[in-house]
Design an enzyme around this catalytic site. Sequence first.
Site, PDB file in Angstrom:
ATOM      1  CB  VAL A  58     -21.941  -3.544 -10.589  1.00 24.42           C
ATOM      2  CG1 VAL A  58     -22.596  -2.952  -9.346  1.00 24.42           C
ATOM      3  CG2 VAL A  58     -20.463  -3.224 -10.595  1.00 24.42           C
ATOM      4  N   PRO A  59     -24.048  -6.433  -9.895  1.00 20.84           N
ATOM      5  CG  PRO A  59     -24.243  -7.972  -8.137  1.00 20.84           C
ATOM      6  CD  PRO A  59     -23.222  -7.165  -8.911  1.00 20.84           C
ATOM      7  CB  CYS A  60     -27.722  -2.697 -10.283  1.00 19.99           C
ATOM      8  SG  CYS A  60     -28.018  -2.967 -12.029  1.00 19.99           S
ATOM      9  CG  HIS A  61     -29.754  -8.360 -11.191  1.00 20.71           C
ATOM     10  ND1 HIS A  61     -28.460  -8.152 -11.641  1.00 20.71           N
ATOM     11  CD2 HIS A  61     -29.791  -9.635 -10.737  1.00 20.71           C
ATOM     12  CE1 HIS A  61     -27.767  -9.275 -11.479  1.00 20.71           C
ATOM     13  NE2 HIS A  61     -28.540 -10.181 -10.922  1.00 20.71           N
TER      14      HIS A  61
END
Length: 155
Positions: free
Chosen positions: A112-115
Amino acid sequence: MAILTGSCRFGLWHVHVAWQDDLVYRVRFARESIAGSVPEEILRYCAGRPADLASLRSVATEGDSTFAGIYRAVRAIPCGETVTYGEVARIVGTAPRAVGAAMARNPTPIVVPCHRVVAKTGMGGFSPDLAIKEILLEMERRGDVCAPEKRGINR
DNA sequence: CCAGGCTTGGAGG
DNA sequence: CCTCCAAGCCTGG
């Protein structure tokens, strides 16, 4: 079959992963490595090679809670692009602060690419170290790890 | 119920 | 431009 755990190198950090088949339960950045392997796509990603993270699932997106909805929206952000906390909030119908809270507790970073979620004015935050976020975004911006459109025809 | 948390927009200096 | 402040939403304790 039991849940597997393992880690792979990512710069000065080690990425710990708890997973089973294509389902990822937990991902976290740590200073030390642990025994065991990680999913192939995560290994490729950490090595800076093209990776298809979409082929993996995350427990974070399961259910119909607000956070789950936020995580699903975040997964839809294309590799190499970024969206603000406020924009994610509008998409799922919540507040920016809630998105920040969800990112802070994201159980599976990378998957989950929170970046890719940044503040309207700057980078926003990232734990355990903002430097990781900057490196991930730079890596994706160059296109190194972004998977080709599909599998397919050539390559 | 209450304290935060990877925000944001507006007011004021 | 910069600091301060409150509104706003959710989850865990």
